[in-house]
Design a protein around this motif. Structure first.
Motif, PDB file in Angstrom:
ATOM      1  N   GLY A 198      51.033  46.876  35.987  1.00 52.90           N
ATOM      2  CA  GLY A 198      50.003  45.874  35.744  1.00 52.90           C
ATOM      3  C   GLY A 198      49.481  45.212  36.996  1.00 52.90           C
ATOM      4  O   GLY A 198      48.433  44.568  36.976  1.00 52.90           O
ATOM      5  N   SER A 199      50.193  45.352  38.110  1.00 49.52           N
ATOM      6  CA  SER A 199      49.722  44.750  39.354  1.00 49.52           C
ATOM      7  C   SER A 199      48.864  45.714  40.171  1.00 49.52           C
ATOM      8  O   SER A 199      48.319  45.334  41.203  1.00 49.52           O
ATOM      9  CB  SER A 199      50.919  44.300  40.201  1.00 49.52           C
ATOM     10  OG  SER A 199      51.699  45.415  40.597  1.00 49.52           O
ATOM     11  N   ASP A 200      48.734  46.959  39.718  1.00 51.12           N
ATOM     12  CA  ASP A 200      47.997  47.953  40.496  1.00 51.12           C
ATOM     13  C   ASP A 200      46.496  47.694  40.467  1.00 51.12           C
ATOM     14  O   ASP A 200      45.935  47.171  39.487  1.00 51.12           O
ATOM     15  CB  ASP A 200      48.267  49.359  39.965  1.00 51.12           C
ATOM     16  CG  ASP A 200      49.665  49.851  40.312  1.00 51.12           C
ATOM     17  OD1 ASP A 200      50.292  49.245  41.196  1.00 51.12           O
ATOM     18  OD2 ASP A 200      50.100  50.841  39.707  1.00 51.12           O
ATOM     19  N   LEU A 201      45.835  48.107  41.537  1.00 50.46           N
ATOM     20  CA  LEU A 201      44.382  48.027  41.612  1.00 50.46           C
ATOM     21  C   LEU A 201      43.731  49.059  40.702  1.00 50.46           C
ATOM     22  O   LEU A 201      44.267  50.149  40.487  1.00 50.46           O
ATOM     23  CB  LEU A 201      43.910  48.288  43.039  1.00 50.46           C
ATOM     24  CG  LEU A 201      44.222  47.233  44.100  1.00 50.46           C
ATOM     25  CD1 LEU A 201      43.887  47.782  45.482  1.00 50.46           C
ATOM     26  CD2 LEU A 201      43.439  45.958  43.839  1.00 50.46           C
ATOM     27  N   VAL A 202      42.577  48.711  40.186  1.00 49.26           N
ATOM     28  CA  VAL A 202      41.715  49.659  39.482  1.00 49.26           C
ATOM     29  C   VAL A 202      40.380  49.676  40.208  1.00 49.26           C
ATOM     30  O   VAL A 202      39.716  48.643  40.322  1.00 49.26           O
ATOM     31  CB  VAL A 202      41.507  49.268  38.008  1.00 49.26           C
ATOM     32  CG1 VAL A 202      40.581  50.272  37.313  1.00 49.26           C
ATOM     33  CG2 VAL A 202      42.835  49.179  37.279  1.00 49.26           C
ATOM     34  N   TRP A 203      40.000  50.842  40.712  1.00 47.96           N
ATOM     35  CA  TRP A 203      38.725  51.016  41.410  1.00 47.96           C
ATOM     36  C   TRP A 203      37.744  51.757  40.506  1.00 47.96           C
ATOM     37  O   TRP A 203      38.131  52.683  39.789  1.00 47.96           O
ATOM     38  CB  TRP A 203      38.912  51.837  42.685  1.00 47.96           C
ATOM     39  CG  TRP A 203      39.611  51.152  43.806  1.00 47.96           C
ATOM     40  CD1 TRP A 203      40.930  51.248  44.152  1.00 47.96           C
ATOM     41  CD2 TRP A 203      39.018  50.275  44.763  1.00 47.96           C
ATOM     42  NE1 TRP A 203      41.199  50.489  45.259  1.00 47.96           N
ATOM     43  CE2 TRP A 203      40.044  49.878  45.658  1.00 47.96           C
ATOM     44  CE3 TRP A 203      37.722  49.789  44.962  1.00 47.96           C
ATOM     45  CZ2 TRP A 203      39.811  49.026  46.731  1.00 47.96           C
ATOM     46  CZ3 TRP A 203      37.492  48.932  46.029  1.00 47.96           C
ATOM     47  CH2 TRP A 203      38.525  48.554  46.896  1.00 47.96           C
ATOM     48  N   LEU A 204      36.477  51.376  40.571  1.00 41.02           N
ATOM     49  CA  LEU A 204      35.427  52.041  39.804  1.00 41.02           C
ATOM     50  C   LEU A 204      34.306  52.463  40.751  1.00 41.02           C
ATOM     51  O   LEU A 204      33.858  51.669  41.589  1.00 41.02           O
ATOM     52  CB  LEU A 204      34.863  51.098  38.740  1.00 41.02           C
ATOM     53  CG  LEU A 204      33.607  51.579  38.001  1.00 41.02           C
ATOM     54  CD1 LEU A 204      33.899  52.837  37.180  1.00 41.02           C
ATOM     55  CD2 LEU A 204      33.051  50.469  37.118  1.00 41.02           C
TER      56      LEU A 204
ATOM     57  N   PHE B 178      25.138  54.005  45.489  1.00 43.10           N
ATOM     58  CA  PHE B 178      26.275  53.986  44.579  1.00 43.10           C
ATOM     59  C   PHE B 178      26.794  52.557  44.493  1.00 43.10           C
ATOM     60  O   PHE B 178      26.357  51.675  45.243  1.00 43.10           O
ATOM     61  CB  PHE B 178      27.382  54.935  45.060  1.00 43.10           C
ATOM     62  CG  PHE B 178      27.871  54.637  46.458  1.00 43.10           C
ATOM     63  CD1 PHE B 178      28.906  53.739  46.673  1.00 43.10           C
ATOM     64  CD2 PHE B 178      27.282  55.252  47.560  1.00 43.10           C
ATOM     65  CE1 PHE B 178      29.355  53.449  47.953  1.00 43.10           C
ATOM     66  CE2 PHE B 178      27.723  54.973  48.846  1.00 43.10           C
ATOM     67  CZ  PHE B 178      28.759  54.075  49.045  1.00 43.10           C
ATOM     68  N   GLY B 179      27.703  52.335  43.586  1.00 40.56           N
ATOM     69  CA  GLY B 179      28.308  51.010  43.457  1.00 40.56           C
ATOM     70  C   GLY B 179      29.804  51.123  43.287  1.00 40.56           C
ATOM     71  O   GLY B 179      30.295  52.038  42.618  1.00 40.56           O
ATOM     72  N   ILE B 180      30.520  50.191  43.895  1.00 40.37           N
ATOM     73  CA  ILE B 180      31.981  50.174  43.797  1.00 40.37           C
ATOM     74  C   ILE B 180      32.426  48.817  43.281  1.00 40.37           C
ATOM     75  O   ILE B 180      31.966  47.769  43.756  1.00 40.37           O
ATOM     76  CB  ILE B 180      32.638  50.479  45.152  1.00 40.37           C
ATOM     77  CG1 ILE B 180      32.356  51.928  45.554  1.00 40.37           C
ATOM     78  CG2 ILE B 180      34.151  50.231  45.094  1.00 40.37           C
ATOM     79  CD1 ILE B 180      32.891  52.309  46.918  1.00 40.37           C
ATOM     80  N   GLY B 181      33.301  48.836  42.288  1.00 43.18           N
ATOM     81  CA  GLY B 181      33.896  47.623  41.749  1.00 43.18           C
ATOM     82  C   GLY B 181      35.406  47.734  41.758  1.00 43.18           C
ATOM     83  O   GLY B 181      35.965  48.814  41.954  1.00 43.18           O
ATOM     84  N   GLN B 182      36.053  46.609  41.521  1.00 39.92           N
ATOM     85  CA  GLN B 182      37.515  46.590  41.595  1.00 39.92           C
ATOM     86  C   GLN B 182      38.056  45.539  40.644  1.00 39.92           C
ATOM     87  O   GLN B 182      37.404  44.522  40.374  1.00 39.92           O
ATOM     88  CB  GLN B 182      37.961  46.268  43.022  1.00 39.92           C
ATOM     89  CG  GLN B 182      39.462  46.292  43.242  1.00 39.92           C
ATOM     90  CD  GLN B 182      39.855  45.470  44.469  1.00 39.92           C
ATOM     91  OE1 GLN B 182      40.225  44.305  44.364  1.00 39.92           O
ATOM     92  NE2 GLN B 182      39.735  46.071  45.641  1.00 39.92           N
ATOM     93  N   THR B 183      39.249  45.787  40.139  1.00 36.49           N
ATOM     94  CA  THR B 183      40.001  44.780  39.411  1.00 36.49           C
ATOM     95  C   THR B 183      41.474  45.121  39.563  1.00 36.49           C
ATOM     96  O   THR B 183      41.860  45.892  40.441  1.00 36.49           O
ATOM     97  CB  THR B 183      39.554  44.722  37.933  1.00 36.49           C
ATOM     98  OG1 THR B 183      40.198  43.613  37.304  1.00 36.49           O
ATOM     99  CG2 THR B 183      39.856  45.994  37.184  1.00 36.49           C
ATOM    100  N   ARG B 184      42.302  44.536  38.713  1.00 38.86           N
ATOM    101  CA  ARG B 184      43.733  44.866  38.683  1.00 38.86           C
ATOM    102  C   ARG B 184      44.087  45.207  37.244  1.00 38.86           C
ATOM    103  O   ARG B 184      43.232  45.335  36.383  1.00 38.86           O
ATOM    104  CB  ARG B 184      44.545  43.667  39.179  1.00 38.86           C
ATOM    105  CG  ARG B 184      44.300  43.312  40.630  1.00 38.86           C
ATOM    106  CD  ARG B 184      45.339  43.877  41.555  1.00 38.86           C
ATOM    107  NE  ARG B 184      46.619  43.247  41.373  1.00 38.86           N
ATOM    108  CZ  ARG B 184      46.968  42.047  41.868  1.00 38.86           C
ATOM    109  NH1 ARG B 184      46.109  41.352  42.563  1.00 38.86           N
ATOM    110  NH2 ARG B 184      48.174  41.558  41.660  1.00 38.86           N
ATOM    111  N   GLY B 185      45.378  45.373  36.979  1.00 37.82           N
ATOM    112  CA  GLY B 185      45.804  45.675  35.620  1.00 37.82           C
ATOM    113  C   GLY B 185      46.269  47.093  35.417  1.00 37.82           C
ATOM    114  O   GLY B 185      46.692  47.467  34.324  1.00 37.82           O
ATOM    115  N   GLY B 186      46.184  47.922  36.466  1.00 39.15           N
ATOM    116  CA  GLY B 186      46.738  49.267  36.399  1.00 39.15           C
ATOM    117  C   GLY B 186      46.167  50.108  35.276  1.00 39.15           C
ATOM    118  O   GLY B 186      44.999  49.988  34.892  1.00 39.15           O
ATOM    119  N   THR B 187      47.017  50.974  34.736  1.00 42.11           N
ATOM    120  CA  THR B 187      46.555  51.955  33.755  1.00 42.11           C
ATOM    121  C   THR B 187      46.060  51.304  32.466  1.00 42.11           C
ATOM    122  O   THR B 187      45.191  51.862  31.789  1.00 42.11           O
ATOM    123  CB  THR B 187      47.673  52.947  33.428  1.00 42.11           C
ATOM    124  OG1 THR B 187      48.861  52.227  33.030  1.00 42.11           O
ATOM    125  CG2 THR B 187      48.012  53.800  34.651  1.00 42.11           C
TER     126      THR B 187
END
Length: 365
Positions: A47-53, A63-72
């Motif tokens: 749950g602490s892992d980064l999520v990149w989009l 292009f566009g890049i976003g980020q959050t956390r929450g893992g899988t």
């Protein structure tokens, strides 16, 4: 936005594995349970892992890049939400509102807000790149350095902080190792840590402590009283995030010591509740968690109008937040995290197109 989204990629990556954020003894909501009290890595899991989009378009340069956390867990929500995303013609705020409505019946709250954040941040980045403009230009900001404060894991780490960085900081913050769950004897250990920081930081720079939602009102009041003379500027996340009455009571009773919170407030309603309830002196919304840049922008504007400092969580590592802060005036602060894998430097907004994210650094080759 006239370009068509043609490519979507989502990936997770470890954020804090092996760093002090995971391995140090810090008071947390799990501190009452001995098996999980010593380090966050014992309970946070993926749950602490980064999520990149990554959102690609029919123009390979845009292009566009976003980020959050929450893992899988959050990655799965992002995967679903991007299937609902208008492929063309919709701005970031409108698209994010559509996704929030789609998530409301089944995933409102943390996971949904975090997933929407990633998508909306990517759309803002994409829109700015499509115009060949830095993101701050769309927000009414400007390039240049930002006011900041330094978060260090332990007093010893301050010796590693660049002298110029330390000289320019508005505050120095350290996490507290213990809370009420550890018994009253450890209150002295927290005070000793703060006193050690005070010896290492010039007296004109106020200090702050991070309590990670693990203290209670009596403990905070006693700590602040015994820390008198150490230049304590604020107490961060002293209580559970939904304890509005407790935050308001602390703010009324702590005198010159401020209350900081909002990092774990998901969505516009939760953030506004902290402001409307007179719960905080420092609002710490996280642009990658709260629902995105539009939510953070509204919260920041309301905070600044009310004389509340807007200091987004971990902002120096979130380029979208830097562009936003440049547009909100002087009553803002950028958190610069020391020892978390990224260089600790004076946060500066640049004029490169978009938010300044690099797709290779984000793992998209």
């Amino acid at each position: 936005m006239s370009l068509r989204i043609t490519d979507v990629m989502v990936r997770t990556a470890p954020f804090s594995a092996g760093t002090w954020l995971d391995e140090s003894r810090i008071s947390t909501p799990m501190s009452p349970y001995p098996a999980f009290a010593e380090r966050r890595s014992s309970w946070r899991g993926p749950g602490s892992d980064l999520v990149w989009l990554y959102l690609g378009t029919d123009d390979p340069e845009v292009f566009g890049i976003g980020q959050t956390r929450g893992g899988t867990a959050v990655e799965a929500v992002v995967d679903h939400l991007v299937t609902l995303l208008p492929r063309t013609g919709t701005g970031p705020a409108a698209a994010a509102e559509q996704l929030r409505r789609a998530a409301e019946p089944y995933a409102a709250g943390g996971a949904a807000a975090m997933a929407v954040s990633a998508v909306e941040l990517a759309l803002w980045d994409l829109q700015a790149r499509s115009l060949g403009a830095p993101l701050h230009r769309l927000l009414g900001g400007r390039s240049g350095p930002l006011p900041y404060y330094v978060t260090a894991p332990h007093p010893d780490t301050l010796a590693e902080v660049d002298a110029d960085l330390l000289a320019g900081t508005r505050y120095v913050k350290v996490p507290m190792a213990y809370g009420p769950a550890d018994g009253p004897a450890h209150l002295r250990d927290n005070l000793d840590r703060l006193a050690e920081v005070r010896r290492l930081v010039p007296g004109h720079i106020p200090l702050a402590v991070d309590c990670f939602m693990s203290w209670d009102v009596p403990y905070v009041l006693r700590f602040a009283a015994e820390a008198a003379g150490l230049g304590l500027g604020w107490v961060e996340e002293p209580l559970a995030r939904d304890d509005l009455a407790g935050h308001a009571e602390l703010r009324a009773r702590l005198g010159p010591v401020g209350v900081a919170a909002g990092e774990h407030a998901f969505g516009l309603t939760e953030g506004l509740a902290l402001l409307e309830g007179r719960c905080v002196d420092v609002l710490q919304s996280d642009v990658t968690w709260c629902g995105g840049l539009s939510v953070a922008r509204t919260l920041g504007e309301v905070a600044v109008r009310r004389g509340v400092t807007f200091a987004p969580h971990n902002a120096a590592m979130h380029p979208w937040a830097l562009h936003l802060l440049s547009a909100l005036g002087p009553n803002v602060l950028t958190e610069v995290l020391v020892g978390a894998g990224a260089p600790a430097v004076v946060p500066t907004v640049t004029d490169v197109p978009g938010a300044g994210t690099d797709k290779r650094a984000a793992g998209f080759g």
